[in-house]
Enzyme design. Structure first.
Site, mmCIF file in Angstrom:
data_model
loop_
_atom_site.group_PDB
_atom_site.id
_atom_site.type_symbol
_atom_site.label_atom_id
_atom_site.label_comp_id
_atom_site.label_asym_id
_atom_site.label_seq_id
_atom_site.Cartn_x
_atom_site.Cartn_y
_atom_site.Cartn_z
ATOM 1 N N PHE A 1 95.519 22.493 40.614
ATOM 2 C CA PHE A 1 95.204 22.671 42.027
ATOM 3 C C PHE A 1 93.976 21.857 42.383
ATOM 4 O O PHE A 1 92.918 22.020 41.791
ATOM 5 C CB PHE A 1 94.961 24.140 42.395
ATOM 6 C CG PHE A 1 94.741 24.315 43.875
ATOM 7 C CD1 PHE A 1 95.824 24.316 44.755
ATOM 8 C CD2 PHE A 1 93.469 24.410 44.397
ATOM 9 C CE1 PHE A 1 95.631 24.430 46.125
ATOM 10 C CE2 PHE A 1 93.260 24.522 45.775
ATOM 11 C CZ PHE A 1 94.347 24.541 46.633
ATOM 12 N N ASP B 1 87.817 17.906 37.804
ATOM 13 C CA ASP B 1 87.677 18.755 38.977
ATOM 14 C C ASP B 1 87.023 20.061 38.520
ATOM 15 O O ASP B 1 87.683 20.938 37.972
ATOM 16 C CB ASP B 1 89.059 19.007 39.596
ATOM 17 C CG ASP B 1 88.995 19.936 40.806
ATOM 18 O OD1 ASP B 1 87.956 20.603 40.992
ATOM 19 O OD2 ASP B 1 89.996 20.003 41.547
ATOM 20 N N LYS C 1 83.031 25.054 45.716
ATOM 21 C CA LYS C 1 82.936 26.520 45.575
ATOM 22 C C LYS C 1 81.525 27.093 45.331
ATOM 23 O O LYS C 1 80.829 27.399 46.275
ATOM 24 C CB LYS C 1 83.928 26.985 44.517
ATOM 25 C CG LYS C 1 85.373 26.828 44.999
ATOM 26 C CD LYS C 1 86.354 27.700 44.253
ATOM 27 C CE LYS C 1 87.679 27.791 44.976
ATOM 28 N NZ LYS C 1 88.655 26.762 44.645
#
Ligand code: PLP
Length: 399
Positions: free
Chosen positions: A138, A223, A252
């Site tokens: 993702f 990532d 995040k």
């Protein structure tokens, strides 16, 4: 406004992009949040790995308040003190020499894709632009990141996607090797797949990926949007494997709750971007950077929080293993590192998420049957015990 009316208006005025639970949170402190009815919850989701220091950490709150009074936004036409400070902190504590700030994970990944292509064109010509990413990954919802995301269900309906992407099974070095060809410019992976169901690769996987990249002069893009900022017990997950990426993306947890993303790279790679090649209006504005500096300062203070995350994460993991021993027909697997943990169930996870919410615990379910836990790094053993007790009860009822 009472919560019933608010929920009605939420459905009336907002796009139906989320299946939201009928709860409205109004306050948070540490690992706890309270809804509009005054009910208390322990937050094992942490705003999906965002609230690394818990809710409303006093140092973060004060940093935001102070900065809001002085200067909220100018423009990247000018030098921004907080942005420089934050970049310096990130560089001093990572493999990287340079940082670019944006506003989210998907944007950071877009920048990484652009940078990899630009770098490759510069050094290897126009035909070397393919990026290999993993199935089940993702990377975000904008077109580049969406294309890199190896999940049909997330891509479906938005074709045609960006050209130049290939997918291989995660944690399969052979498949990766055979996917590399003269067109490949980069390998793009999460160190641990978060949304894909907390998938942790073999210890030597990333080492071998690094070797493969070196042999073929490919860029390794990691990532770390979900795994970064202390989540795994190191500031960045790559540190567990004694390797360095060429490009890393963050978001995040980076801002302690405010929207900020970043892309980090070595000097050589970063210099492929020239003035005018990439930009972001809000990227790294004084307000979000002040919040991120305060967050990073607390994470790095004496290494205490990172060590604590490792210890409490190991405790949590052990308790989940015990749960699996007790309910082997419900819990199929326990996975994770530090405080990104997941249990794979033999059945749908949603009823557990729902029941936990009713009992005052925020958790979530990814990949259909994986209960995922990404609490603030300050979660305590007795709070973990409470969740485990609840899960035990629910499993005894064979939910
Ligand atoms: C959440 C996430 C993203 C997307 O971040 P947004 O801020 O929602 O765009 C990208 N990569 C990973 C690994 C993530 O967990």
């Amino acid at each position: 406004m009472d919560s019933k009316r608010l929920i009605e208006e939420s459905q009336k005025y907002l796009f139906k992009t989320y299946n939201r639970f009928p709860v409205v949170f109004v306050k948070g402190r540490g690992v706890k949040v309270w809804d509009s009815e005054g009910k208390e919850y322990i937050d094992f989701l942490g705003g999906v790995a965002v609230n690394v220091l818990g809710h409303c950490h006093p140092k973060v709150v004060v940093a935001i308040q102070k900065q809001a009074q002085r200067l909220i936004h100018v423009s990247n036409f000018y030098h921004i003190e907080q942005q420089v400070k934050l970049a310096k902190l990130l560089v001093k504590n990572s493999f990287a020499d340079k940082v670019f700030f944006c506003n989210s994970g998907t944007e950071a990944n877009e920048a990484a894709i652009k940078l990899a292509r630009k770098y490759s064109k510069l050094y290897f010509g126009n035909d070397r632009y393919e990026i290999i990413s993993a199935f089940n990954s993702f990377h975000g919802r904008t077109f580049g990141s969406l294309t890199a995301t190896g999940q049909e269900k997330i891509q479906k309906g938005f074709e045609p996607l960006l050209p130049g992407f290939k997918y291989v099974p995660f944690n399969d070095i052979k498949a990766l090797k055979s996917a590399v060809n003269s067109k490949t410019c980069a390998i793009f992976l999460e160190p641990i797949q978060g949304e894909g169901g907390v998938q942790v690769p073999e210890d030597d996987y990333l080492v071998k990926v690094r070797e493969l990249c070196d042999e073929n002069k490919l860029l390794l893009i990691l990532d770390e949007v979900q795994t970064g900022m202390g989540r795994t017990g190191k500031l960045f997950a790559y540190e567990h494997y004694n390797i360095k990426p060429d490009i890393m993306t963050l978001a995040k947890g980076l801002g302690g709750g405010v929207p900020i993303g970043a892309i980090l790279a070595s000097e050589e790679v970063a210099s492929a971007f020239e003035p005018g090649n990439h930009a972001s209006t809000f990227g790294g504005n004084p307000l979000v950077c002040a919040s991120a500096i305060a967050t990073l300062d607390v994470i790095l203070e004496d290494g205490y929080l990172l060590n604590y995350c490792q210890r409490v994460g190991a405790y949590f993991y052990q308790q989940l293993l015990k749960l699996k021993e007790k309910h082997p027909f419900i819990v199929k697997d326990v996975r994770g590192k530090g405080l990104i943990l997941g249990i794979e169930l033999t059945k749908d996870g949603m009823p557990y998420v729902q029941a936990c919410l009713e009992k005052g615990f925020l958790i979530n379910c990814t990949a259909g049957n994986v209960l995922r836990f990404t609490p603030p790094l300050i979660i305590k053993e007795d709070e973990i015990d409470k969740l485990i007790e609840e899960l035990k009860k629910l499993m005894r009822e064979n939910l």
